[in-house]
Enzyme design. Structure first.
Site, short mmCIF file in Angstrom:
data_model
loop_
_atom_site.label_atom_id
_atom_site.label_comp_id
_atom_site.label_asym_id
_atom_site.label_seq_id
_atom_site.Cartn_x
_atom_site.Cartn_y
_atom_site.Cartn_z
CE1 TYR A 63 -3.27 -2.80 0.27
CE2 TYR A 63 -3.52 -2.35 2.61
CZ TYR A 63 -3.86 -3.06 1.48
OH TYR A 63 -4.81 -4.06 1.58
CG PHE A 214 -13.23 -4.11 -1.94
CD1 PHE A 214 -12.37 -3.06 -1.65
CD2 PHE A 214 -13.00 -4.84 -3.10
CE1 PHE A 214 -11.30 -2.75 -2.48
CE2 PHE A 214 -11.95 -4.54 -3.95
CZ PHE A 214 -11.09 -3.49 -3.64
N PRO A 215 -15.43 -4.17 2.56
CG PRO A 215 -14.98 -3.42 4.71
CD PRO A 215 -14.31 -3.79 3.43
#
Length: 305
Positions: A63, A214-215
């Site tokens: 990231y 990706f909740p």
């Protein structure tokens, strides 16, 4: 009947986390690349998350690359004793901002060492092998058993405390458990996408934590977003959003909070890791831990996929 989701989940002996954590993918710039738009705000979000009781932060050295881990260390080191930091390996970024499989044993060892240095730790709490079997990324050429075995070796050497898998199929999960214990699986799964349902079921049977990435449907639940720009399969329909809003409205909650409460109520082994770079959105997300949906509400939301 009201579903009172447990606030904590025990991953393994000596490792318990709050079921509503924080995902660091949005801390870097757009596309999880480069420095944050506002360095001070990124640090403030991390510190506020811990102040509000977050004990589980999900990150990766890809990231940024490196940006999320550097921010976590700057904001939180020395770390609270109850803070669990989970990271992922098996992917590297290139100069075109691509996400490329890198699961050769030597590469994995280098990635683990980089995470240790960047985070300022002697041992990583939880390391996921990013496999790509759920369709988000193309798997690399290295045999799965060789890759996971390399991480199992690093665990035996004391550099990793616990192992997990990301983007995995049920067959890969079974194969991995023949090599070393798996305490968590991270696959795509949210209120409008149940493609991970079979893996979730396997995790429930085995007592393994299931951590949906990706909740919040990659941010598609935030009001005002252009849903036409959603990744394939991510954009909810107006009917789905209306049904979610109707249930959220009964509690004076937002659709984001209702979606997170559904995740926690849908399965007792689920951990949610919503990410944000906004202090206001962080507060909104974490407030979902206080929202207890009824069994009927959960059943209704189950039908939205």
């Amino acid at each position: 009947m009201t579903v009172h989701a447990d606030r904590n989940l025990r991953l393994a002996d000596g490792l318990t986390v709050g079921r509503l954590g924080y995902g660091a993918m949005q801390l870097p710039g757009a596309g999880s690349w480069g420095p944050p738009q506002d360095h001070g705000t990124a640090l403030a979000v991390l510190r506020r998350a811990v102040e509000l009781g977050v004990t589980h932060i999900d990150t990766s050295d890809f990231y940024g690359p490196h940006v999320a881990n550097d921010l976590i260390r700057e904001a939180l080191h020395p770390y609270p004793g109850d803070l669990v930091i989970a990271t992922k390996v098996g992917v590297v970024r290139d100069e075109w901002r691509g996400w490329n499989a890198a699961a050769e044993p030597e590469s994995l060892r280098e990635q683990v060492e980089e995470n240790l240095v960047r985070l300022g730790r002697d041992r990583l709490d939880l390391v996921y092998l990013r496999v790509g079997g759920d369709g988000l990324m193309v798997p690399g050429d290295t045999p799965f058993a060789e890759s996971f075995g390399a991480l199992a070796d690093l665990r035996r050497r004391g550099l990793i405390r616990h192992l997990g898998l990301s983007g995995v199929t049920t067959s890969r999960l079974a194969e991995a458990r023949e090599i070393a214990p798996v305490v968590a699986v991270q696959n795509r799964h949210h209120i409008f996408d149940r493609s991970g349902a079979d893996v979730l079921s396997a995790c429930e049977t085995a007592g393994i934590a299931f951590v949906p990435y990706f909740p919040l449907a990659a941010g598609m639940l935030r009001p005002g977003l252009d849903l036409s720009q959603a990744p394939p399969g991510m954009a909810p329909s107006p009917e789905q959003l209306a049904a979610l809003d109707e249930i959220a409205g009964r509690y004076g909650a937002t659709r984001v909070q209702a979606a997170l409460a559904w995740l926690l109520g849908h399965s007792p082994v689920t951990l949610a890791i919503p990410g944000t770079s906004s202090p206001a959105h962080l507060e909104e997300n974490l407030a979902a831990a206080r929202l207890n949906l009824t069994g009927d509400d959960i059943a209704a939301l189950d039908k939205l996929a």
